[in-house]
Design a protein around this motif. Sequence first.
Motif, mmCIF file in Angstrom:
data_model
loop_
_atom_site.group_PDB
_atom_site.id
_atom_site.type_symbol
_atom_site.label_atom_id
_atom_site.label_comp_id
_atom_site.label_asym_id
_atom_site.label_seq_id
_atom_site.Cartn_x
_atom_site.Cartn_y
_atom_site.Cartn_z
ATOM 1 N N TYR A 20 0.874 -1.185 0.000
ATOM 2 C CA TYR A 20 0.000 0.000 0.000
ATOM 3 C C TYR A 20 0.908 1.231 0.000
ATOM 4 O O TYR A 20 1.727 1.419 0.905
ATOM 5 C CB TYR A 20 -0.890 -0.004 1.240
ATOM 6 C CG TYR A 20 -2.171 0.759 1.087
ATOM 7 C CD1 TYR A 20 -2.169 2.129 0.903
ATOM 8 C CD2 TYR A 20 -3.402 0.110 1.133
ATOM 9 C CE1 TYR A 20 -3.357 2.833 0.762
ATOM 10 C CE2 TYR A 20 -4.595 0.806 0.977
ATOM 11 C CZ TYR A 20 -4.565 2.165 0.800
ATOM 12 O OH TYR A 20 -5.729 2.852 0.661
ATOM 13 N N ASP A 22 1.409 5.548 -0.642
ATOM 14 C CA ASP A 22 0.880 6.909 -0.766
ATOM 15 C C ASP A 22 2.059 7.828 -1.091
ATOM 16 O O ASP A 22 3.131 7.732 -0.490
ATOM 17 C CB ASP A 22 0.205 7.351 0.535
ATOM 18 C CG ASP A 22 -0.445 8.716 0.401
ATOM 19 O OD1 ASP A 22 -1.574 8.769 -0.104
ATOM 20 O OD2 ASP A 22 0.192 9.718 0.813
ATOM 21 N N GLU A 29 -2.984 7.343 -3.941
ATOM 22 C CA GLU A 29 -2.776 6.079 -3.257
ATOM 23 C C GLU A 29 -2.780 4.924 -4.264
ATOM 24 O O GLU A 29 -3.650 4.855 -5.140
ATOM 25 C CB GLU A 29 -3.863 5.833 -2.209
ATOM 26 C CG GLU A 29 -3.773 6.762 -1.012
ATOM 27 C CD GLU A 29 -4.794 6.405 0.061
ATOM 28 O OE1 GLU A 29 -5.680 5.582 -0.242
ATOM 29 O OE2 GLU A 29 -4.699 6.944 1.164
ATOM 30 N N ASP A 84 -2.567 -0.647 4.777
ATOM 31 C CA ASP A 84 -2.912 0.778 4.834
ATOM 32 C C ASP A 84 -2.402 1.394 6.147
ATOM 33 O O ASP A 84 -1.798 2.477 6.158
ATOM 34 C CB ASP A 84 -4.429 0.911 4.708
ATOM 35 C CG ASP A 84 -4.876 2.368 4.674
ATOM 36 O OD1 ASP A 84 -4.068 3.231 4.282
ATOM 37 O OD2 ASP A 84 -6.040 2.635 5.045
#
Length: 538
Positions: free
Chosen positions: A404, A406, A450, A509
Motif C-alpha cells: 500500500y 501513498d 494512493e 494501509d
Amino acid sequence: MARRSTSWRPFWTAFPILALIPIIAISGHAIWSFSTRLEEVRRSERFAVNLQREAVARGLFQVAADVCILADQNELAAFLADGESGARAGMAREYLALSRNARIYDQIRYLDDAGREVVRVNANDGVPSVVPEAELQDKAGRYYFAEALAVDPGQIYVSPLDLNIERGVIEVPHKPMIRVGTSVVDGSGRTRGVVLINFLAQTMLGGVEAAGAVSAGHAMMMNNEGYWFVTPNPPPRWGFMFPEQSDDRMPDLFPAAWDYMNKHPRGDVRTEHGLFTYDTYFPLEGLSDCPGPSGEAETSVARHNDGYRWVLASRVPESTLARWRRGAIVNALIIGVPVLILLAVGTRAVSVVVVERRRHRQHLESLARFDSLTGLANRVTFTEHLDEEVLRAKRYDRRFAVLYMDLDGFKTINDTLGHEVGDQVLIDVAAVLTETCRAVDVPARYGGDEFVVLLSEVTDVQVARGVATKVLDNVRALSWAGRAVGASIGLALWPEDSYDAATVVRLADEAMYAAKAAGKNRICLARDLAPDEPVSGG
C-alpha cells in the motif's frame, strides 16, 4: 428520309462486362449463404453428438459405481466367508434398496463361480422384489457370466448392448439391456462369483434420441458391426437379433460413410447420402475400476480399445442439404442486382454500427474496471484479483503480500505546477509500478495518490520488502520540472499478518500511515505495528 435505328452494339459490348459484377455478387451470395448454413449445421451436429456421448457416459458411470459398491458389500464378504443365510438376506435387502432408488436396473444379482444365481432382485416395472430361492436360475451358459467372471477382481465388465432374453425368448416389449459387473474374491483371494447389474439401457438410448432435438440431423447409435440401436425408422433397430433384418446395417445402406468412420474415430463426412457427424465410444472408456485396498481406483484404459465399440452419430440427409442449397440460390435470385447493391451498403453500415457499439461497450467496461488516467486496475478489479489470489493461496499453500503506497509531496507539485503536471506524476508512478512488478502481480490505483500492489506467490516478507524497496527507489528517481516525490509504503503478508483478505489490505494501509508518521519516504511492515493500535491517516 427514314431514321436509322440506334445500334445495339455498344450496349451488348458493355453490358455483359458490367453485368459480371452483379452476377458474381449474386452467385457469391448464394455460395456464401449455403456455406455459412452448412458450417452452422456442422457445429450443431458436433454439439448434438457430444450430448449423445454425455448421455451414454452418464448412464454407464452410475451403474459402474453401484457395481463397485455392491462388490465391496459387508454382507457379501460375510456370505463368502461362511455362507450364512443371514448375510444372504442382508445382501438381498441392499439390492432391493438400490433397485427402488435407482429405478433403471432390471435385475441386480450375485452369481456364484458356477453361474448359479445366489441373490437376485427384479425391478418388476417399478415394484422391485427379491426372487425366491426356488426361482433362481443357472446362468452358466450365458456369455456375460463367463466374460464377467474372467475379468480381474475389481475390473469393470460391460457387456454388449442387446435386447433382454428370458428363458431363450426375446422379451416383449423389448428391453434394451447392458450387463455391468465385476468378479469378487473371498478372503483367501479365490474368485467366488460375480456381481451383475442389468442396466435398462432405454434411458440411455432415450438420452441419445433427445440429443438429436438440438440439431437438424437424425440421431443414430450403432454397434461395432453397424447395426442400429437408435435410428429414424426405417431402417429398423436391433437387426443383429432378428435374422430377417440381418442386412439392415450401416455398411449396407451407407457404405462410404461407414468406411470413413472405420478409418477415423470421430469427425464428420459428407457422402451422397448426406452429412454424417459421429464419434466412437468404447463402453469401458473413462470407467474406473473398483477401488482396491488402498482406496484408489484405476481407469481401465488398457481395456478400452478391445474391438467392441459404439458409434454415436447424427445424419443430415442429402435431400435436406439440397433443399437448403436450392433455397440459397432462389433467395439470391429474388434479391436481384439492385437489392444486392443496397444490401452491400446496408451491411457496411450495420457492420460499422456493430463495431462502434462493441468499441463503446469495451470502452465502458474498461472505465468500470480500470483507472482512466493511469490505465491501472481500479479498486473493484483489484478486489476481484485479491479474492482469487486468496483461493489460489489456500489451495496451493502459498503466500501473497499487499503493498500500500501513498505519494509524499504530491500535493505540493499538484498545487504549484498545476493539475496537468500532477496527472503526469500519477501516470509516471503507475508506469514505475508496472515496470517494477512482475507479470503475476496486480498494481492498482486505489484513489487520489494512493496505489496498491498485489504481490503474488511471495515466499516471505523479505521478498515483498525487496519489491517495495525497488518501487520506492524508482519513484524517488522521478522528477518533474526539478521536483520529486517520495513514497510511504506499508506491507502486509497473507496469512502471517491476517487470514482475511480485507484485513490484510487494512493492515497494509495502517502500515503506510505508520511510515508517514515515522518521517515519510520509507517502508513499514504491518507486523511491526503495535497490537490493537492502528495508525490512522489525516
